[in-house]
Design a protein around this motif. Structure first.
Motif, PDB file in Angstrom:
ATOM      1  N   ILE A  79       0.840  -1.205   0.000  1.00  0.00           N
ATOM      2  CA  ILE A  79       0.000   0.000   0.000  1.00  0.00           C
ATOM      3  C   ILE A  79       0.873   1.253   0.000  1.00  0.00           C
ATOM      4  O   ILE A  79       0.607   2.217  -0.728  1.00  0.00           O
ATOM      5  N   TYR A  84      -3.811   2.275  -3.822  1.00  0.00           N
ATOM      6  CA  TYR A  84      -5.045   1.496  -3.985  1.00  0.00           C
ATOM      7  C   TYR A  84      -4.748   0.064  -4.412  1.00  0.00           C
ATOM      8  O   TYR A  84      -5.333  -0.884  -3.882  1.00  0.00           O
ATOM      9  N   PHE A  87      -3.784  -2.191  -1.623  1.00  0.00           N
ATOM     10  CA  PHE A  87      -4.877  -2.539  -0.710  1.00  0.00           C
ATOM     11  C   PHE A  87      -5.701  -3.711  -1.239  1.00  0.00           C
ATOM     12  O   PHE A  87      -6.408  -4.371  -0.479  1.00  0.00           O
ATOM     13  N   ILE A 304      -5.233  -0.164   6.182  1.00  0.00           N
ATOM     14  CA  ILE A 304      -5.379   1.127   5.477  1.00  0.00           C
ATOM     15  C   ILE A 304      -4.527   2.176   6.180  1.00  0.00           C
ATOM     16  O   ILE A 304      -3.777   2.929   5.538  1.00  0.00           O
TER      17      ILE A 304
END
Length: 539
Positions: A79, A84, A87, A304
């Protein structure tokens, strides 16, 4: 290593702190292993922990087994470098649990005793299918072990300031030796307790880093993502699909292949499958998967903050300078949010998070090694080589020697895998598991006409196709980040073989069964169906 990390990890007092934390963890987990090993009496204790763990305990252990170095180190790095697209690993690993829950967990617990080979041998010819299942289990486990070894090498060399190749190789060897000790002494009981402790540590450590990252951005996720995009040097593209998968038609196909492998792979991973045998009932197996989904879901949401936090607070060139694949992004982020390079807070948090990551690696390699040695001893040694005539003591002795053998192979291959991204390596293990194991398990449980030939074609076809495609892919050669960057024999353009090898595994299982002269045993299938769905007659 970057100058900032040398400042933090290199200062004498901080180095002592880091080494002390590592030593405390390794000694504590070895003590747990020795304690559990004293209560290991027979094969059922060694392979299945005496089936004495509750649904919650097993769910915690399954989480500890599943949240590997790929989850903590590899995904954070992916990440941090690819936004993106990095992820997508988190999403794939999490969604995969639904397949395991809906299709495999309960029927497998009801149908087998210790290994995947037990399920296949129930209605087919014992020796050939057990041989195939044993070989497949060992190959998949070794692929997965490579990822853990790569993560261990990156982590410990970062912390101890080891820059030479000889030092990095020594780290991989030491991790392998500790892993062998865990399994030979503690068996499934020791491994399960270590995985439970590790899961609690990993969740606590990740929660702490997530809180500190969000605190830096006033709990404003938009501000965090905006800073990550600008800090990455890629701008808005960092938060959109296509940075790693999407620039070319090949990379788009590679993404499809990766997604297929991630979603279907979990239900075929040997070290996850054997965890379902450690609970007393099918209901407890179902409950353990529910707990695992909850714990793992929360963890992957926090990746995240780990990944985008690293992109926002660290320079991408510093991450790559420390480790080409980004595997050290999470420990570097811990140092940054703890107070920065040279600060005591930064050094403490760096040491704590690195000890947690090391705990993660040791717990997972113990589970993988146990899966391999169990399959060798139970499937290959007892039922194929000794034709069911080995004593329980001989079986356990074979399992312990197999642990040493698998550990040695993992050490040798881990030396060559030091520079590869651990999330990518785990994705390869998922592809091999989904190609060789999953079709055979599903056909065996749910298709009446499945035969021994179908099982053999499915396992060997899926296994050979996936391994050969990996050998001739850019993962092994042809790129600067390959296992052998100086060579180029990458005839297969995709980094993950799943798109080809998984459908081929299913196709070969179907074709082998249709062309077989063997008449499927309808009574045995009916018996297996009742047993897998209700638990009647299961061990």
């Amino acid at each position: 290593m970057t100058p900032t990390l040398l400042a933090a990890a290199g200062a004498g007092q901080h180095r002592v702190l880091i080494v002390t934390l590592f030593a405390v963890f390794v000694l504590a987990t070895l003590a747990i292993t020795v304690w559990a090993g004293r209560t290991t009496r027979g094969a059922e204790d060694f392979y299945a922990g005496g089936r004495a763990f509750s649904g919650f305990q097993n769910g915690l252990a399954v989480s500890g087994d599943y949240m590997s170095a790929a989850s903590f180190l590899g995904i954070a790095g992916a990440i941090a470098l690819f936004g993106y697209d990095g992820f997508l690993y988190s999403i794939g690993f999490l969604v995969a649990w639904l397949v395991a829950l809906l299709l495999v967990a309960e029927p497998l617990r009801n149908s087998g005793r210790f290994t995947m080979g037990d399920v296949l041998a129930y209605r087919m010819r014992q020796r050939p299918v057990r041989t195939a299942a044993g070989i497949s289990t060992i190959v998949v486990s070794i692929f997965y072990l490579l990822a853990q070894m790569a993560g261990a090498g990156a982590l410990v060399t970062l912390l101890l300031g080891i820059t030479g190749e000889a030092g990095q190789i020594l780290v991989v060897v030491l991790v392998g030796i500790v892993m062998i000790l865990y399994v030979t002494i503690g068996g499934m009981k020791g491994t399960t307790w270590v995985q439970m402790v590790k899961a609690v540590m990993l969740m606590a450590g990740t929660l702490l880093i997530t809180f500190l990252v969000l605190l830096k951005f006033h709990f404003n996720v938009s501000e965090l993502l905006g800073q990550a995009a600008s800090g990455s040097g890629k701008g808005a593209a960092f938060l959109e699909p296509g940075l790693k998968y999407g620039a070319t038609a090949t990379s788009k196909i590679d993404f499809l292949s990766l997604g297929l492998a991630l979603v279907l792979g979990t239900a075929g991973l040997p070290h996850i499958l054997i965890r379902f045998y450690t609970v007393p009932t099918a209901k407890a197996a179902r409950k353990s998967v529910n707990w695992a989904i909850g714990i793992i879901g929360v963890f992957y949401l926090m990746t995240i903050a780990l990944g985008f936090g690293a992109a926002a607070l660290l320079k991408p060139e510093d991450i790559v300078a420390s480790n080409k694949a980004g595997n050290t992004a999470a420990p570097m982020l811990a140092e940054a949010v703890g107070g920065g390079a040279g600060s005591t807070g930064g050094a403490v948090l760096l040491a704590v998070i690195s000890a947690v990551a090391f705990a993660t690696i040791l717990a997972v390699v113990a589970g993988l090694t146990l899966a391999s040695s169990s399959s060798f001893a139970h499937d290959l040694y007892v039922n194929v080589i000794r034709k069911g005539r080995a004593t329980e003591q001989q079986e356990m002795s074979a399992a312990r020697w197999a642990t040493v053998g698998v550990g040695a192979v993992a050490i040798v291959l881990g030396v060559f895998a030091r520079s590869l991204n651990v999330a990518g390596l785990v994705a390869l293990a998922f592809a091999v598991a989904a190609s060789a194991n999953l079709p055979t398990i599903l056909y065996s449980l749910f298709w009446k006409r499945f035969t021994t030939r179908g099982a053999l074609w499915s396992i060997y076809g899926g296994l050979l196709s996936s391994v050969l495609l990996v050998l001739f892919s850019p993962v092994v050669s042809g790129k600067p980040a390959s296992m052998f960057p100086g060579a180029d024999f990458a005839f297969f353009p995709l980094e993950n073989p799943g798109l080809i090898s998984i459908p081929l595994g299913f196709l070969l299982g179907w074709l082998g069964s249709l062309t077989s002269r063997e008449e499927p045993d309808a009574a045995k299938y009916a018996e297996l169906e009742v047993r897998s769905l209700t638990g009647t007659g299961s061990h």
